[in-house]
Design an enzyme around this catalytic site. Structure first.
Site, PDB file in Angstrom:
ATOM      1  N   SER A 266     -35.691   4.735 -26.498  1.00  0.00           N
ATOM      2  CA  SER A 266     -35.321   5.400 -25.253  1.00  0.00           C
ATOM      3  C   SER A 266     -34.187   4.705 -24.513  1.00  0.00           C
ATOM      4  O   SER A 266     -34.116   3.480 -24.417  1.00  0.00           O
ATOM      5  CB  SER A 266     -36.516   5.459 -24.320  1.00  0.00           C
ATOM      6  OG  SER A 266     -36.092   5.882 -23.047  1.00  0.00           O
TER       7      SER A 266
ATOM      8  N   ARG B   5     -23.849   7.921 -22.536  1.00  0.00           N
ATOM      9  CA  ARG B   5     -24.147   7.787 -23.955  1.00  0.00           C
ATOM     10  C   ARG B   5     -22.918   7.757 -24.846  1.00  0.00           C
ATOM     11  O   ARG B   5     -22.813   6.927 -25.742  1.00  0.00           O
ATOM     12  CB  ARG B   5     -25.042   8.947 -24.373  1.00  0.00           C
ATOM     13  CG  ARG B   5     -26.393   8.817 -23.734  1.00  0.00           C
ATOM     14  CD  ARG B   5     -27.285   9.968 -24.082  1.00  0.00           C
ATOM     15  NE  ARG B   5     -28.630   9.658 -23.620  1.00  0.00           N
ATOM     16  CZ  ARG B   5     -29.664  10.476 -23.731  1.00  0.00           C
ATOM     17  NH1 ARG B   5     -29.505  11.676 -24.274  1.00  0.00           N
ATOM     18  NH2 ARG B   5     -30.849  10.114 -23.303  1.00  0.00           N
TER      19      ARG B   5
END
Lengths: 648, 258
Positions: free
Chosen positions: A294, A340
């Site tokens: 995660s 990301r």
């Protein structure tokens, strides 16, 4: 007033974003949408394909309203959908922490995170309904994390400077999906939803330009069957498995979306794929999938590589001055919580340089030593215990003692079926929800926003927009499964599946999938360039013709045959892969997850071309996967200023 | 570092459909890296079978990260294999050594009929949830999420139970094929939370009664909890029994008032 959004070069690409100020658009839509009287709702049949967050929530909500719903899943149970694997959390603009969050802040973060390639109207609506989602899920009994006063807790995630992420340990997707599954189950028990499990969509039936239903294959018997409805919702997830190795579940596929595309639905921005920075690196050649760790780990973990190329000391023996905390160095304002796409590329560049760690030198460290020192082990265990355990099981190393090794992997696809504001595709009556559509994340999705979008679409958008589409059909007859077109499509599907069995070549579907995945990863992965993409566009078709000549599927078409199922999915991945590369080639700019080597600053940051590419590329099927037609939906920004995305 | 595990003898259950008698088939894996997962080892075997023009072994699997609950498998008589607290897909070949014999079977329980080879039908679990494993809260009518504080220990205990992945290992491990751990976990999750109180006793009665239609009875062996990949505690069964007993009184009382 003519909306700026409505300047398409193609008459099918009308976004239908309502008039009015951004904050009023969704209210205006709801105020003007056509309704179906409660006693008339049972006259309408809606098909929902997929039972993940978007599908389960849509099916349950539509059935509660009184529509007759048929729900389809290829799993044994609706609870298995891959939404279940989302770990970190779900965003919502609740501002329970009082740290400056608001609907408009979530909206701007999402637009900026998506590098200004998403539709303002859709994104604002998403931010608005995010708050309802949390209320809804808590009422259903989702055991979100709480503080000692019993109120909901939040954590922060990449691309945001507020704490707006709600979570249930490292299993947020599981808990949300089980909530939606339970609501769906209640409707199944009450008879509002008929469930078809182990039943895969193999085609869409379009009659007189409108979606009339679907053709399915019963995975246990191989039988093909037709299902007619007034509207069809595809909530069938993303296509990340085109890369073979990804964090997606093994059975995730593009078939439903691709069949829709072949029947006339435009496919938008297929090259927008997200490579997630924190996955466990590939260990060996038998690897079948990659496992995500995660993003929430980056709240307390520090990402680094050794400074020296010939470093061979164990991680804890490397002194501070010989470590490069590269995210903190490059992006001081966001540090380890840089978005990301940016974090992934930074890691790739260092590994490509030869600074990677681990036995194959194919990872970077994610280190918790500092957090354990600062917070103590119990707190770290409370926050991330299950993730640490998962890592230890897979990698065989204990992250309390030595840093995790991570590397980027394909995780999510922002591209998907083109939809308008009502989530309707270019085929009237066919809707796409959740990851299957392209709508909200631009070129890069922020962490904890996938769960938000899936549930927003299913709970709070589709129930309104579907009524608007169904109301005009009241008391009109729609084609039933006795219509010859259903039979024709069934026969086509039958021929296709028999075709895979008849090739009798030498290679399994998995072999072709693996080879295809390597091509797409090499040429259309974290960085793309013209040469590579052009090469891909000759190598993929070459491999595809091998596939057609040399495929081997053992067993028969009657009864369960997982090799045959796989063959059909790989076939569709081939055609999609071609389109991904074509889309990447024609988008001559860098934006978010789409990074073209030719378009970057001296520091290696993405350079957008707003003059020529501030649009959605929507591809039309022409009957030949090598010759799709590109259409554009212009994006206009009325509220947000187009700016260079900076996290420094 | 990577090592190889050599000369593994696999005895795999093959059964061509529910009506077939079924038998063990023996395969030898000459060598495989210990980094491979157990299911990746089966992938390699299936590739080989397809190469030999044989049908691949059918088994259920999907996420391969221990959360979807799709994979099953009795490995050497243990549900999900020798590693405690994990699913088959999280089991790696480093748990085995050279020359091991590995027996691979499907879940065996009347309520989970075998479909083919290692794949079983677990739909009975869905029927139980449909009968009451939910909180009725139609879309759109929910109050603000922070309106009702939930004490942290309660939220944590509910989460512990809610971690169930519905894989069916508890049933497969139980000598009576009882589903009490699965049902107890769902009841504990929902019955502990303030949001779940309105339907608490109705839920307990409906789920337990549906469970009894499909599954055997619990005789407190505790094999379920030992096999559970999420290590769900036997306490959930105690809470289920307590609520079911109360439900029988409360629901009857309510009926007599009608």
């Amino acid at each position: 007033m003519t909306m700026l959004q409505d300047r398409p070069t193609n008459t099918k690409l009308i976004s239908k974003v309502p008039d009015g100020a951004l904050v009023d658009k969704w209210d205006n839509f709801k105020a003007n949408a056509k309704l179906v009287n409660p006693s008339n709702k049972r006259k309408f049949k809606v098909i929902v394909v997929g039972t993940g967050l978007a599908g389960a929530s849509a099916a349950a909500s539509l059935a509660e309203l009184g529509y007759r719903v048929d729900a389809f899943t290829f799993h044994d149970s609706p609870r298995r959908a891959h939404s279940i694997a989302a770990q970190g959390g779900i965003n919502a603009a609740k501002n329970y922490q009082g740290d400056g969050d608001s609907v408009s802040r979530l909206f701007t973060d999402t637009i900026k995170g998506g590098d200004f390639r998403s539709r303002e109207g859709n994104v604002y609506r998403l931010a608005q309904v995010s708050v309802n989602i949390i209320d809804q899920m808590v009422a259903q009994g989702v055991p979100f994390a709480r503080d000692y006063g019993g109120l909901l807790d939040n954590r922060s995630f990449g691309g945001a400077q507020v704490s707006r992420t709600f979570y249930a340990r490292g299993q947020t997707g599981q808990q949300l999906l089980l909530g939606a599954y339970q609501q769906l189950s209640r409707q199944i028990g009450l008879g509002g939803v008929r469930l078809f499990n182990r039943c895969e969509l193999v085609d869409i039936v379009v009659i007189d330009g409108r979606a009339a239903g679907i053709v399915t294959r019963d995975l246990l018997t191989g039988e093909l069957a037709s299902h007619a409805a007034h509207a069809v919702v595809l909530a069938t997830g993303g296509y990340g498995n085109a890369y073979y190795l990804s964090t997606n579940a093994m059975n995730c596929n593009v078939t439903a979306a691709w069949r829709a595309h072949q029947r006339g639905a435009y496919f938008a921005n297929p090259c927008y794929t997200q490579i997630h920075p924190t996955c466990i690196p590939q260990a060996d050649a038998t690897q079948s999938k990659l496992t995500l760790m995660s993003e929430s780990l980056r709240n307390d973990g520090r990402v680094w590589v050794p400074k020296n190329f010939d470093e061979n000391r164990a991680a804890h023996e490397i002194p501070e001055q010989d470590r490069d905390y590269f995210l903190e160095r490059l992006y001081p304002a966001y540090g380890n919580l840089a978005p990301r796409d940016i974090s992934s590329r930074a890691a790739k560049r260092l590994v490509d340089k030869g600074l990677g760690v681990g036995p194959l030198k194919n990872g970077v460290y994610l280190d918790f030593a500092e957090a354990i020192g600062r917070l103590g082990r119990p707190v770290v265990e409370e926050r991330y215990g299950n993730l640490f355990e998962m890592y230890e099981r897979i990698a065989g190393e204990n992250p309390y003692d030595q840093p995790m090794r991570i590397y980027p992997a394909t995780h999510y696809t922002m591209g998907g079926l083109w939809v308008d504001y009502e989530l309707q595709t270019t085929i009237p009556g066919l809707y796409a929800a959740g990851e299957a559509n392209f709508s909200d994340h631009g070129t890069n999705r922020l962490g904890a926003s996938a769960l938000m979008q899936g549930l927003a679409d299913g709970y709070f958008v589709l129930p309104y927009t579907i009524s608007n589409g169904l109301a005009p059909l009241l008391n009109k007859t729609v084609p039933g499964t006795d219509h010859p077109e259903f039979k024709r499509v069934e026969t086509e599907a039958k021929v296709r599946f028999q075709g895979y069995l008849n090739v009798r070549g030498t290679r399994s579907p998995d072999y072709f999938h693996r080879e295809l995945g390597k091509l797409i990863w090499d040429y259309c992965g974290m960085e793309r360039d013209r040469n590579g993409l052009e090469r891909a566009l000759t190598e993929i078709p070459a491999l595809y013709s091998e596939f057609k000549k040399d495929l081997r599927v053992t067993g028969t078409g009657e009864g369960i045959n997982q090799t045959l199922e796989k063959a059909g999915r790989v076939d569709d991945f081939f055609q999609l892969g071609t389109l991904m590369c074509k889309d990447a080639l024609t988008r001559e700019e860098s934006a978010g997850g789409h990074f073209r080597v030719e378009y970057q600053t001296e520091e290696g940051e993405a350079v957008r071309d707003d003059e020529n590419f501030c649009h959605v590329a929507a591809w039309e099927w022409t009957g030949d996967e090598n010759n799709a037609t590109r259409h554009e939906e212009q994006l206009s920004f009325e509220t947000v200023q187009l700016a260079t995305r900076s996290y420094k | 570092m990577t090592h190889l595990v050599s000369n593994l003898t696999l005895k795999v259950w093959r059964q061509n459909g529910p009506a077939d008698k079924g038998k063990f088939e023996t395969h030898v894996i000459e060598s495989i890296t210990d980094e491979a997962s157990f299911l990746e080892m089966l992938d390699v075997l299936n590739e080989r079978l397809i190469g030999e023009n044989k049908e691949a072994i059918v088994f259920d699997h999907d996420c391969r990260e221990g959360i979807c609950g799709t994979c099953s498998l009795m490995i050497n008589g243990q549900a999900h294999g020798p590693q405690r607290g994990s699913t088959t897909c999280q089991l790696h070949m480093r748990s085995f050594k050279d020359d091991d014999t590995i027996v691979i079977e499907p879940w065996r329980a009347n309520a989970f009929p075998i479909i083919k080879d290692l794949m079983v039908d677990r739909a009975a679990f869905d029927r139980i949830v449909e009968s009451g494993g939910f909180i009725t809260s139609p879309t759109g009518g929910a109050p603000d999420a922070n309106l009702i504080p939930v004490p942290k220990p309660v939220a944590d205990a509910a989460m512990d139970a809610a971690a169930c992945i519905g894989c069916g290992a508890c049933v497969a491990a139980c000598p009576n094929s009882a589903a009490n751990l699965f049902v107890g976990a769902k009841l504990t999750h929902l019955n502990l939370l303030p949001q779940g109180q309105a339907e608490r006793y109705k839920r307990a009665e409906a789920m337990v009664d549906t469970m009894d239609e499909h599954f055997g009875s619990c005789t407190n062996h505790g094999e379920c909890s030992a096999a559970c990949p999420k290590e769900i505690s036997l306490d959930v069964i105690a809470l289920m029994n307590k609520d079911y007993r109360s439900a029988k009184f409360k629901n009857r009382k309510q009926l007599s008032r009608k």
